[in-house]
Design a protein around this motif. Sequence first.
Motif, PDB file in Angstrom:
ATOM      1  N   MET A 184      -3.769  -8.764   4.381  1.00  0.00           N
ATOM      2  CA  MET A 184      -4.620  -9.174   3.260  1.00  0.00           C
ATOM      3  C   MET A 184      -5.769  -8.189   3.162  1.00  0.00           C
ATOM      4  SD  MET A 184      -6.057 -12.950   2.356  1.00  0.00           S
ATOM      5  CE  MET A 184      -7.332 -13.256   1.136  1.00  0.00           C
ATOM      6  N   GLY A 185      -6.179  -7.881   1.929  1.00  0.00           N
ATOM      7  CA  GLY A 185      -7.210  -6.868   1.720  1.00  0.00           C
ATOM      8  C   GLY A 185      -8.380  -7.368   0.907  1.00  0.00           C
ATOM      9  N   VAL A 186      -9.415  -6.527   0.852  1.00  0.00           N
ATOM     10  CA  VAL A 186     -10.606  -6.817   0.053  1.00  0.00           C
ATOM     11  C   VAL A 186     -11.100  -5.516  -0.565  1.00  0.00           C
ATOM     12  CG1 VAL A 186     -12.139  -6.569   2.059  1.00  0.00           C
ATOM     13  CG2 VAL A 186     -12.914  -7.864   0.069  1.00  0.00           C
ATOM     14  N   ALA A 187     -11.521  -5.572  -1.815  1.00  0.00           N
ATOM     15  CA  ALA A 187     -12.018  -4.382  -2.510  1.00  0.00           C
ATOM     16  C   ALA A 187     -13.504  -4.536  -2.808  1.00  0.00           C
ATOM     17  CB  ALA A 187     -11.253  -4.154  -3.806  1.00  0.00           C
ATOM     18  N   PHE A 188     -14.230  -3.436  -2.625  1.00  0.00           N
ATOM     19  CA  PHE A 188     -15.646  -3.383  -2.996  1.00  0.00           C
ATOM     20  C   PHE A 188     -15.828  -2.708  -4.351  1.00  0.00           C
ATOM     21  CE2 PHE A 188     -16.881  -3.014   1.791  1.00  0.00           C
ATOM     22  CZ  PHE A 188     -16.527  -4.335   1.980  1.00  0.00           C
ATOM     23  N   THR A 189     -14.936  -1.763  -4.675  1.00  0.00           N
ATOM     24  CA  THR A 189     -15.002  -1.045  -5.946  1.00  0.00           C
ATOM     25  C   THR A 189     -13.602  -0.957  -6.535  1.00  0.00           C
ATOM     26  OG1 THR A 189     -14.560   1.173  -5.055  1.00  0.00           O
ATOM     27  CG2 THR A 189     -16.863   0.406  -5.025  1.00  0.00           C
ATOM     28  N   SER A 190     -13.524  -0.520  -7.758  1.00  0.00           N
ATOM     29  CA  SER A 190     -12.250  -0.239  -8.394  1.00  0.00           C
ATOM     30  C   SER A 190     -11.859   1.206  -8.112  1.00  0.00           C
ATOM     31  CB  SER A 190     -12.352  -0.473  -9.908  1.00  0.00           C
ATOM     32  OG  SER A 190     -11.110  -0.233 -10.527  1.00  0.00           O
ATOM     33  N   CYS A 191     -10.771   1.649  -8.742  1.00  0.00           N
ATOM     34  CA  CYS A 191     -10.351   3.044  -8.687  1.00  0.00           C
ATOM     35  C   CYS A 191      -9.986   3.482 -10.101  1.00  0.00           C
ATOM     36  CB  CYS A 191      -9.166   3.224  -7.743  1.00  0.00           C
ATOM     37  SG  CYS A 191      -7.703   2.260  -8.222  1.00  0.00           S
ATOM     38  N   THR A 192      -9.820   4.784 -10.293  1.00  0.00           N
ATOM     39  CA  THR A 192      -9.518   5.336 -11.606  1.00  0.00           C
ATOM     40  C   THR A 192      -8.196   6.076 -11.563  1.00  0.00           C
ATOM     41  OG1 THR A 192     -11.870   5.597 -12.121  1.00  0.00           O
ATOM     42  CG2 THR A 192     -10.306   6.891 -13.425  1.00  0.00           C
TER      43      THR A 192
END
Length: 329
Positions: A184-192
């Motif tokens: 399972m993961g967690v994101a702090f920012t998006s990507c482009t």
Amino acid sequence: MKKFINHVDDFLAESLVGFATVHADLVVLNQEPLFVRRKELKPGKVALISGGGSGHEPLHSGFVGYGMLDAACPGQIFTSPTPDQMMAAAKAVDTGAGVLFIVKNYSGDLMNFEMASEMSDVANAMVLINDDVAVENSSYTTGRRGVAGAVIVEKLVGSLAESGANLEECKTFGDRINKRTASMGVAFTSCTVPAAGTLTFKIGDDEIEVGVGIHGEPGRRRAKFEPADAIAAELLTAIVDDLKPASDAQLLVLINGLGGTPLGELYLLFNSTRAWLQQHDLRIARAQVGSLTTSLEMAGASITLCVLDAEMMRHWDSAVHTPGLRWGR
């Protein structure tokens, strides 16, 4: 968008030429159709092939080499490779023992690998990776997503194949590993995505996406930013609830960066993971920390646990020599 790019349409091709040139001692790049194969094939060994959309490097091309994959089929960024890539790769690396396709559970990947499997003249079997416990269905999948657990399957089955196991044994082992692995993961920012030129999703400076997918798919919830111990506890609770490891279980812990997280933070997250597992009387037998299944420049991380048995531990410890993972040789 600020990236090292000449022309968006040439990004993947130019990146792969650079990759193959740097690692010319280990891999060969086939241009048409596009795949990366192991430079030195082992006669009579089951060949392992994986692949998927690019943007997750070093997965999968970075794991081509001794002790892991024999070929990888890269698609465009976050886009499945095509059946002709997979069929050509299978023909190129089959040395008489057949081919095992290792496929992450995304609709496009699964459909195209199944087509390649049916149309290929090479004897083959398939292992489906679905280790993500965050959500049951997502925008890219029917059923659970395949994420960083793919690294563990590729390493363990790669070792078994090197030892001379046949195709049926390799598939059975891969299926067993997948069932004993959860992430399972967690994101702090998006990507482009380069072709899009804009952020995949928007997230506030004080927010995190809990359970994010490796293409930026939504997770379980959008939450306020928390300390590492609290984030680790939420991820691990979901993972352990899924795996239900026995109190004497031997766990492999993989702390995986999503592309934009410094290694120091990943080691801190491992320490939070270690403390939580210790509090719950669970033992770490093996550990790996690094950015192995990424999502372009996304900041964040995932935690993967695999419940090892003696055979799996032996194959984890065995020698591996690839661009992205190497020890013992």
